[in-house]
Design a protein around this motif. Structure first.
Motif, PDB file in Angstrom:
ATOM      1  N   GLU A  38       0.819  -1.216   0.000  1.00 28.04           N
ATOM      2  CA  GLU A  38       0.000   0.000   0.000  1.00 28.04           C
ATOM      3  C   GLU A  38       0.853   1.267   0.000  1.00 28.04           C
ATOM      4  O   GLU A  38       0.534   2.236  -0.698  1.00 28.04           O
ATOM      5  CB  GLU A  38      -0.936  -0.008   1.206  1.00 28.04           C
ATOM      6  N   ILE A  39       1.914   1.290   0.784  1.00 25.13           N
ATOM      7  CA  ILE A  39       2.771   2.481   0.799  1.00 25.13           C
ATOM      8  C   ILE A  39       3.409   2.689  -0.564  1.00 25.13           C
ATOM      9  O   ILE A  39       3.489   3.824  -1.061  1.00 25.13           O
ATOM     10  CB  ILE A  39       3.849   2.354   1.897  1.00 25.13           C
ATOM     11  N   GLU A  40       3.824   1.617  -1.186  1.00 21.63           N
ATOM     12  CA  GLU A  40       4.424   1.719  -2.524  1.00 21.63           C
ATOM     13  C   GLU A  40       3.418   2.293  -3.513  1.00 21.63           C
ATOM     14  O   GLU A  40       3.758   3.132  -4.351  1.00 21.63           O
ATOM     15  CB  GLU A  40       4.887   0.337  -2.979  1.00 21.63           C
ATOM     16  N   ALA A  41       2.163   1.863  -3.397  1.00 25.32           N
ATOM     17  CA  ALA A  41       1.130   2.340  -4.316  1.00 25.32           C
ATOM     18  C   ALA A  41       0.837   3.814  -4.136  1.00 25.32           C
ATOM     19  O   ALA A  41       0.409   4.495  -5.081  1.00 25.32           O
ATOM     20  CB  ALA A  41      -0.146   1.530  -4.124  1.00 25.32           C
ATOM     21  N   ALA A  42       1.056   4.348  -2.940  1.00 27.35           N
ATOM     22  CA  ALA A  42       0.754   5.750  -2.658  1.00 27.35           C
ATOM     23  C   ALA A  42       1.884   6.692  -3.035  1.00 27.35           C
ATOM     24  O   ALA A  42       1.704   7.914  -2.992  1.00 27.35           O
ATOM     25  CB  ALA A  42       0.422   5.915  -1.179  1.00 27.35           C
ATOM     26  N   LYS A  43       3.044   6.160  -3.395  1.00 22.24           N
ATOM     27  CA  LYS A  43       4.223   7.013  -3.596  1.00 22.24           C
ATOM     28  C   LYS A  43       4.086   7.968  -4.772  1.00 22.24           C
ATOM     29  O   LYS A  43       4.610   9.091  -4.731  1.00 22.24           O
ATOM     30  CB  LYS A  43       5.467   6.140  -3.777  1.00 22.24           C
ATOM     31  N   ALA A  44       3.422   7.557  -5.825  1.00 15.91           N
ATOM     32  CA  ALA A  44       3.370   8.406  -7.019  1.00 15.91           C
ATOM     33  C   ALA A  44       2.711   9.748  -6.710  1.00 15.91           C
ATOM     34  O   ALA A  44       3.168  10.795  -7.184  1.00 15.91           O
ATOM     35  CB  ALA A  44       2.616   7.687  -8.130  1.00 15.91           C
ATOM     36  N   ASP A  45       1.652   9.737  -5.930  1.00 19.41           N
ATOM     37  CA  ASP A  45       0.925  10.963  -5.606  1.00 19.41           C
ATOM     38  C   ASP A  45       0.188  10.758  -4.280  1.00 19.41           C
ATOM     39  O   ASP A  45      -1.008  10.452  -4.271  1.00 19.41           O
ATOM     40  CB  ASP A  45      -0.062  11.304  -6.719  1.00 19.41           C
TER      41      ASP A  45
END
Length: 475
Positions: A38-45
């Motif tokens: 989940e943290i990786e998925a949120a990194k872009a924005d």
């Protein structure tokens, strides 16, 4: 810390941290803890990831048996009748009523426990952690509790019917929906409130009626303008008189389990509350007061401070509370706009983890870390009760406390450790502790915690060190 920069005019302004750190904050502070990836998925924005969770049609609904508050209330009336009959049964009589009563007790427990389990399972598995945390804030703001048996079976429907559909709409709608729901009306005894000058008292020609001020007081003190708003006892009493008639239907001919307005119990006459006069108007008089309170700037200030306290710090930055208050007033209490203002506020992104997790937040974030959810009520309820947060059993209309001091006691930490060790024994051997630490905290993972996890003698020990670390216990 959030960086402080100087503008051309020499004023100080806050800038946001790096996106890696923002992603970790988005998931662990705004949300309910990191699920795998989940943290990786949120990194872009990170801010866009949160904003996408704000939606006008409300929050997600937990799985349920489909029973409405009206059905539950009618069932509860039957249960109470069975209990009355059982109490009247004489010694030596065939326990026919007793068997029915025992079965009804079991059904009652199953309904209440099922509602809580469904909510916990949603919290543990949802990909929209911010949306669910936003719901939990409002459910606690408008607390109803199982301290009253008749209310206990209505809490699940209350959240599904009065809270979740309105959390991103207008505050006025949320206030009215919660104030007129059978759960609130039974919890705060409003259904029994009778105006001393009402028709029902006049016809009896005796007594003075049974005016109950609980709902009026809690709406003023907790739900809207706040205890510092300067209202008087006379304001509470007048508001209680305006709310007389707000009740719950008792049987099929009386809209069982639904909001009803009883003209014959309403106190007639004009009311003056917080300096404003409300003409006699039956149900519209009470609704007019609610509308005025929803639009009051003192309400915006009180609730904005609570939001800032919940999401950021027990002593929230005044600038953050002021920004939320301004957005509230500018939009007429549009909660979607307030949520987006929170996301856009740099103070909310200070990476210093200042909020200590409540037992519910702690257990949910641990389940989420493992990519799992509690399979039964017994898997989560006993630990919450042991930690002082018994399911659906807030101790007062104030709801569960926010402050760290309420939860960070030595005894509480020992009990958290004991539960963590049990979780470690069940799941840690199937995980890579070093990868789990990164998955749990992302850029919030500090070198001391990473080192402690990597040097642990067993995976179970590593898991316990991670979950009991200050970085995981705080958000």
């Amino acid at each position: 810390m959030v960086n402080v920069e100087s503008s051309r005019k020499g004023e100080r302004r806050l800038s946001l941290p790096a996106k890696d750190l923002m992603a970790a904050v988005a998931v662990t502070r705004f949300g309910l803890g990191a699920r795998p990836g989940e943290i990786e998925a949120a990194k872009a924005d990170p801010q866009g990831w949160l904003t996408a969770q704000v939606r006008r049609d409300g929050a997600d609904l937990p799985q349920s048996d489909g029973e409405t508050a009206a059905l539950r209330f009618a069932w509860m009336r039957d249960f109470q009748e069975q209990r009355r009959m059982e109490r009247q049964r004489k010694d030596g009589e065939t326990p026919q009523n007793g068997a029915a009563f025992m079965d009804a007790q079991r059904q009652l427990r199953e309904r209440v426990n099922g509602d809580f389990l469904a909510r916990a399972q949603l919290g543990a598995s949802t990909p929209a952690g911010f949306r669910e945390r936003w719901v939990l804030f409002w459910a606690n703001h408008f607390t109803v509790s199982s301290t009253k048996q008749i209310t206990s079976v209505l809490i699940g429907p209350f959240e599904r019917e009065a809270i979740r559909p309105h959390v991103f709409g207008r505050f006025e709608d949320l206030l009215v929906a919660s104030s007129t729901h059978p759960a609130m009306l039974t919890y705060l005894d409003q259904a029994q409130s009778v105006g001393p000058g009402s028709m029902v008292v006049s016809r009896r020609r005796q007594g003075r009626g049974g005016l109950n001020e609980n709902l009026a007081r809690e709406i003023l003190e907790l739900h809207t303008v706040g205890v510092d708003a300067g209202y008087s006892q006379a304001d509470v009493t007048e508001f209680a008189r305006a709310l007389t008639g707000f009740s719950v239907g008792r049987d099929a001919e009386d809209r069982a389990g639904q909001f009803v307005f009883r003209v014959n119990t309403h106190e007639p006459g004009a009311r003056k509350i917080l300096g404003k006069t409300y003409a006699e108007g039956g149900v519209d008089q009470g609704l007019a007061v609610l509308k005025t309170l929803a639009a009051d700037q003192r309400t915006a200030r009180h609730v904005s401070r609570k939001l800032a306290r919940h999401f950021v710090s027990d002593t929230p930055p005044p600038a953050l509370a002021a920004r939320l208050e301004k957005r509230w007033m500018d939009t007429g209490g549009d909660l979607s706009a307030v949520a987006k203002a929170l996301i856009d506020s740099p103070e909310a992104w200070d990476p210093t983890p200042a909020k200590f997790k409540t037992p519910y937040e702690f257990t949910l974030s641990t389940w989420r870390l493992l990519g799992a959810q509690p399979s039964a009520y017994e898997r989560i309820a006993p630990v919450l009760t042991g930690l002082g947060q018994r399911p659906f059993y807030a101790p007062s209309p104030k709801g569960w406390p926010e402050e760290a001091g309420a939860w960070a006691s030595p005894d509480g930490l020992i009990k958290r450790m004991q539960w963590t060790q049990g979780m470690a024994a069940a799941a840690a051997d199937r995980t890579d502790p070093n990868a789990l630490a990164v998955q749990a905290l992302g850029a919030r993972l500090t070198p001391p915690v990473a080192k402690a996890v990597s040097r642990a003698e067993t995976r179970r020990e590593a898991f316990a060190l991670l979950v009991m670390s200050p970085e995981f216990q705080r958000r």
